[in-house]
Design a protein around this motif. Structure first.
Motif, PDB file in Angstrom:
ATOM      1  N   LEU A   7    -125.658 -34.236  35.937  1.00 59.32           N
ATOM      2  CA  LEU A   7    -126.927 -33.498  35.950  1.00 59.32           C
ATOM      3  C   LEU A   7    -127.181 -32.806  34.615  1.00 59.32           C
ATOM      4  CD1 LEU A   7    -126.930 -32.044  39.564  1.00 59.32           C
ATOM      5  CD2 LEU A   7    -128.638 -33.572  38.581  1.00 59.32           C
ATOM      6  N   CYS A   8    -126.147 -32.240  34.019  1.00 60.40           N
ATOM      7  CA  CYS A   8    -126.325 -31.586  32.719  1.00 60.40           C
ATOM      8  C   CYS A   8    -126.685 -32.596  31.646  1.00 60.40           C
ATOM      9  CB  CYS A   8    -125.068 -30.806  32.341  1.00 60.40           C
ATOM     10  SG  CYS A   8    -124.824 -29.324  33.327  1.00 60.40           S
ATOM     11  N   ALA A   9    -126.044 -33.747  31.666  1.00 64.66           N
ATOM     12  CA  ALA A   9    -126.363 -34.796  30.687  1.00 64.66           C
ATOM     13  C   ALA A   9    -127.799 -35.286  30.867  1.00 64.66           C
ATOM     14  CB  ALA A   9    -125.377 -35.957  30.829  1.00 64.66           C
ATOM     15  N   GLU A  10    -128.230 -35.441  32.110  1.00 64.56           N
ATOM     16  CA  GLU A  10    -129.602 -35.896  32.353  1.00 64.56           C
ATOM     17  C   GLU A  10    -130.611 -34.821  31.969  1.00 64.56           C
ATOM     18  OE1 GLU A  10    -132.930 -38.010  33.067  1.00 64.56           O
ATOM     19  OE2 GLU A  10    -130.892 -38.656  32.642  1.00 64.56           O
ATOM     20  N   LEU A  15    -134.793 -33.165  28.336  1.00 64.42           N
ATOM     21  CA  LEU A  15    -135.367 -32.190  27.413  1.00 64.42           C
ATOM     22  C   LEU A  15    -135.634 -32.827  26.047  1.00 64.42           C
ATOM     23  CD1 LEU A  15    -133.150 -29.106  28.302  1.00 64.42           C
ATOM     24  CD2 LEU A  15    -135.621 -29.298  28.667  1.00 64.42           C
ATOM     25  N   GLU A  16    -134.733 -33.687  25.613  1.00 66.58           N
ATOM     26  CA  GLU A  16    -134.874 -34.308  24.298  1.00 66.58           C
ATOM     27  C   GLU A  16    -135.915 -35.425  24.269  1.00 66.58           C
ATOM     28  OE1 GLU A  16    -130.860 -35.499  23.548  1.00 66.58           O
ATOM     29  OE2 GLU A  16    -130.285 -33.497  22.825  1.00 66.58           O
ATOM     30  N   GLY A  18    -137.943 -36.483  27.263  1.00 68.24           N
ATOM     31  CA  GLY A  18    -139.009 -36.411  28.242  1.00 68.24           C
ATOM     32  C   GLY A  18    -138.965 -37.559  29.227  1.00 68.24           C
ATOM     33  N   GLY A  19    -140.084 -37.787  29.881  1.00 67.57           N
ATOM     34  CA  GLY A  19    -140.168 -38.861  30.859  1.00 67.57           C
ATOM     35  C   GLY A  19    -139.642 -38.446  32.217  1.00 67.57           C
ATOM     36  N   ARG A  20    -139.611 -39.385  33.087  1.00 70.81           N
ATOM     37  CA  ARG A  20    -139.147 -39.150  34.455  1.00 70.81           C
ATOM     38  C   ARG A  20    -137.623 -39.063  34.459  1.00 70.81           C
ATOM     39  NH1 ARG A  20    -141.793 -39.725  39.244  1.00 70.81           N
ATOM     40  NH2 ARG A  20    -140.491 -40.167  41.044  1.00 70.81           N
ATOM     41  N   PRO A  21    -137.077 -38.023  35.080  1.00 73.03           N
ATOM     42  CA  PRO A  21    -135.612 -37.915  35.091  1.00 73.03           C
ATOM     43  C   PRO A  21    -134.963 -39.021  35.908  1.00 73.03           C
ATOM     44  CG  PRO A  21    -136.587 -36.228  36.477  1.00 73.03           C
ATOM     45  CD  PRO A  21    -137.717 -36.925  35.790  1.00 73.03           C
ATOM     46  N   ARG A  22    -133.811 -39.446  35.443  1.00 67.00           N
ATOM     47  CA  ARG A  22    -133.003 -40.436  36.159  1.00 67.00           C
ATOM     48  C   ARG A  22    -131.849 -39.683  36.809  1.00 67.00           C
ATOM     49  NH1 ARG A  22    -133.455 -43.466  30.797  1.00 67.00           N
ATOM     50  NH2 ARG A  22    -131.524 -42.346  30.433  1.00 67.00           N
ATOM     51  N   ASP A  84    -128.968 -23.384  25.966  1.00 66.17           N
ATOM     52  CA  ASP A  84    -128.407 -23.871  24.702  1.00 66.17           C
ATOM     53  C   ASP A  84    -129.418 -24.750  23.970  1.00 66.17           C
ATOM     54  OD1 ASP A  84    -126.047 -22.542  25.236  1.00 66.17           O
ATOM     55  OD2 ASP A  84    -124.925 -24.348  25.786  1.00 66.17           O
ATOM     56  N   TYR A  85    -130.063 -25.637  24.718  1.00 67.60           N
ATOM     57  CA  TYR A  85    -131.071 -26.509  24.117  1.00 67.60           C
ATOM     58  C   TYR A  85    -132.211 -25.671  23.519  1.00 67.60           C
ATOM     59  CZ  TYR A  85    -134.890 -29.808  23.612  1.00 67.60           C
ATOM     60  OH  TYR A  85    -135.929 -30.531  23.101  1.00 67.60           O
ATOM     61  N   CYS A  86    -132.674 -24.681  24.243  1.00 66.44           N
ATOM     62  CA  CYS A  86    -133.772 -23.826  23.747  1.00 66.44           C
ATOM     63  C   CYS A  86    -133.361 -23.073  22.491  1.00 66.44           C
ATOM     64  CB  CYS A  86    -134.218 -22.856  24.839  1.00 66.44           C
ATOM     65  SG  CYS A  86    -135.075 -23.649  26.198  1.00 66.44           S
ATOM     66  N   ARG A  87    -132.127 -22.557  22.434  1.00 67.02           N
ATOM     67  CA  ARG A  87    -131.655 -21.858  21.241  1.00 67.02           C
ATOM     68  C   ARG A  87    -131.591 -22.804  20.046  1.00 67.02           C
ATOM     69  NH1 ARG A  87    -128.808 -18.650  24.757  1.00 67.02           N
ATOM     70  NH2 ARG A  87    -127.029 -20.017  24.955  1.00 67.02           N
ATOM     71  N   GLN A  88    -131.094 -24.015  20.281  1.00 66.07           N
ATOM     72  CA  GLN A  88    -131.008 -24.987  19.192  1.00 66.07           C
ATOM     73  C   GLN A  88    -132.389 -25.389  18.699  1.00 66.07           C
ATOM     74  OE1 GLN A  88    -128.605 -28.038  20.950  1.00 66.07           O
ATOM     75  NE2 GLN A  88    -126.720 -26.864  20.751  1.00 66.07           N
ATOM     76  N   GLU A  89    -133.324 -25.584  19.613  1.00 67.10           N
ATOM     77  CA  GLU A  89    -134.691 -25.938  19.222  1.00 67.10           C
ATOM     78  C   GLU A  89    -135.351 -24.803  18.455  1.00 67.10           C
ATOM     79  OE1 GLU A  89    -136.939 -28.771  19.433  1.00 67.10           O
ATOM     80  OE2 GLU A  89    -134.855 -29.410  19.323  1.00 67.10           O
ATOM     81  N   ARG A  90    -135.126 -23.591  18.909  1.00 65.39           N
ATOM     82  CA  ARG A  90    -135.695 -22.437  18.217  1.00 65.39           C
ATOM     83  C   ARG A  90    -135.160 -22.361  16.795  1.00 65.39           C
ATOM     84  NH1 ARG A  90    -134.686 -16.959  17.267  1.00 65.39           N
ATOM     85  NH2 ARG A  90    -136.568 -15.685  17.350  1.00 65.39           N
ATOM     86  N   ALA A  91    -133.855 -22.546  16.647  1.00 60.12           N
ATOM     87  CA  ALA A  91    -133.248 -22.515  15.319  1.00 60.12           C
ATOM     88  C   ALA A  91    -133.800 -23.639  14.446  1.00 60.12           C
ATOM     89  CB  ALA A  91    -131.729 -22.622  15.434  1.00 60.12           C
ATOM     90  N   ARG A  92    -133.989 -24.813  15.036  1.00 64.68           N
ATOM     91  CA  ARG A  92    -134.534 -25.948  14.278  1.00 64.68           C
ATOM     92  C   ARG A  92    -135.956 -25.663  13.825  1.00 64.68           C
ATOM     93  NH1 ARG A  92    -137.793 -29.944  14.912  1.00 64.68           N
ATOM     94  NH2 ARG A  92    -138.192 -29.589  17.104  1.00 64.68           N
TER      95      ARG A  92
END
Length: 115
Positions: A7-10, A15-16, A18-22, A84-92
């Protein structure tokens, strides 16, 4: 691979890209719970606030879902993946070469900051 990792990998992939989750088998309900909790989370200047145990307990009670400790662990792992993803995106976006790390607030740090 266990359900938490799948679930975390999906979530990260979704997030990276988009699209329909698998979703992995057995992950539908946990995904739905996470989306519900995520929709009500607080946000601050540095990004999303973590989903707390109290929020999960309140959600479980209000919705009458039998959320067990193993489910809470998965929800918290998904939440960590999201923040974590949001922090990394914010930094980017801000052009920082390193991610913004949360500060562990202690009584000493609080006193130093606010007197």
């Amino acid at each position: 691979m266990n359900l938490e990792k799948l679930l975390c990998a999906e979530l990260k992939r979704n997030l990276e890209k988009g699209g329909r989750p698998r979703l992995p088998a057995g992950g539908d309900l946990l995904w739905r719970w996470f989306l519900d909790l995520n929709a009500s989370r607080g946000w601050g200047e540095t990004g999303p606030a973590a989903i707390t145990h109290a929020e999960i307990a309140a959600y479980a009670g209000l919705m009458r879902w039998p959320i067990e400790p193993r489910h809470v662990e998965i929800l918290r792992a998904m939440d960590s993946t999201f923040t974590d993803y949001c922090r990394q995106e914010r930094a980017r976006v801000l052009g920082n070469d390193r991610t913004v790390q949360p500060i562990d607030m202690t009584a000493g740090r609080f006193d130093a900051m606010f007197g």
